[in-house]
Write an enzyme that holds these catalytic residues in place. Structure first.
Site, short mmCIF file in Angstrom:
data_model
loop_
_atom_site.label_atom_id
_atom_site.label_comp_id
_atom_site.label_asym_id
_atom_site.label_seq_id
_atom_site.Cartn_x
_atom_site.Cartn_y
_atom_site.Cartn_z
N THR A 61 43.96 25.65 30.63
CA THR A 61 43.13 25.25 31.76
C THR A 61 43.90 25.28 33.07
OG1 THR A 61 41.80 23.82 30.33
CG2 THR A 61 41.63 23.46 32.70
N TYR A 62 45.03 24.59 33.10
CA TYR A 62 45.82 24.53 34.33
C TYR A 62 46.35 25.90 34.72
CZ TYR A 62 49.46 23.18 37.63
OH TYR A 62 50.25 23.07 38.76
N GLY A 63 46.91 26.62 33.75
CA GLY A 63 47.48 27.94 34.04
C GLY A 63 46.46 28.91 34.59
N THR B 233 43.85 28.17 36.37
CA THR B 233 43.53 27.85 37.77
C THR B 233 44.62 28.35 38.71
OG1 THR B 233 44.56 25.63 37.71
CG2 THR B 233 42.24 25.80 37.07
N LYS B 234 45.87 28.21 38.30
CA LYS B 234 46.95 28.64 39.19
C LYS B 234 47.04 30.17 39.26
CE LYS B 234 48.32 24.79 40.83
NZ LYS B 234 48.17 24.52 42.28
#
Length: 286
Positions: A164-166, A168-169
């Protein structure tokens, strides 16, 4: 050709500037003579941040403005912009720093509301912030700078539990690269800001309920990571000194990471331990 204002008196907006990297960066910018506007999601966090920042500012409270804003809502960011202009007359630098992380777990174990909040904050927050900043700076004779904060995944890194985080970045990096092309020839410049691994509550919260996993990761973090007070002075200098459109300011470069691993056996570091010592000054590689 427009002439950028000097660092002295430059007006900088830092979203998510009430804690972590954002708060540290805001303080460093104030110490360098800037006037700084920070936003957060609650009045309490904003008031506390402004009090701390005013103590660091040569101009005291007159150099700092706090504003409650929701980065996932464009009218809210427009109101932040309006408050900055009303107080200081313009916006010279806009740093899209606000971000959320998701727990390091397999994707099906990340609650839907958490995943949605991370995507909205990390992607839509940058989309809306960039749009508001472009609208403002495009009408200023001197233009301005937009900086978007990268993170794990921006360079295509992949790791279990970081989907999820990766994602977005990775999206932020695409968005920023696209904006560099879109603003070519305009008075607005766009840059990438990459702080590397920094010991903040967001990093620790990734391992909430997973103490064993954190202890394993801690060994790597202590090799590659740094404290807020180590990284943010360098980031501030690079932001204020940048001249080239599309600039990439990266603290943890590949050569630096390799050097850290090679010398790990000769250095004892704990970036999570409380300290009142003079901050560590590492080598800075752009």
């Amino acid at each position: 050709m427009s002439t950028a204002p000097s660092a002295e008196g430059r007006v900088v907006v830092v979203t998510g500037g009430t804690r972590g990297i954002g708060l540290g960066l805001a303080g460093e910018l104030l110490e360098r003579g800037c006037r700084v506007v920070v936003c957060g999601r609650s009045a309490g966090s904003v008031e506390a941040a402004v009090e701390r920042l005013a103590a660091r500012a040569p101009g005291g409270a007159d150099s700092v403005l706090g504003h409650v804003a929701d980065v996932t809502d464009r009218p809210s960011l427009a109101a932040l912009r309006d408050a900055a202009v009303a107080r200081f007359g313009r916006v010279d630098v806009w740093i899209n720093n606000a971000g959320l992380s998701a727990p390091r777990r397999p994707l099906p174990e990340v609650p839907a509301d958490v995943a949605e909040a991370v995507v909205r904050t990390n992607v839509l927050g940058v989309v809306h912030g960039s749009a508001v900043a472009l609208e403002t700076m495009g009408g200023q004779p001197e233009g301005g700078w937009i900086w978007n904060m990268e993170g794990f995944g921006s360079g295509g890194q992949m790791q279990p539990g970081m989907t999820t985080y990766g994602a977005t970045k990775r999206g932020v990096s695409y968005l920023t690269a696209s904006l560099v092309k879109e603003t070519k020839g305009s008075p607005v410049k766009v840059g990438f800001l990459s702080p590397g691994i920094v010991a903040t509550d967001l990093l620790v919260d990734d391992y909430d309920g997973q103490p064993e996993a954190f202890e394993r990761a801690r060994k790597i973090f202590n090799i590659l990571g740094d404290r807020v007070e180590t990284v943010t002075p360098w980031l501030a200098e690079q932001v204020l000194g940048a001249r080239k459109h599309g600039a990439k300011v990266a603290w943890l470069t590949r050569p630096k990471a390799m050097g850290r691993f090679l010398t790990a056996g000769f250095r004892s570091r704990d970036i999570f331990a409380p300290t009142t010592a003079v901050p560590e000054r590492d080598e800075a590689v752009a």
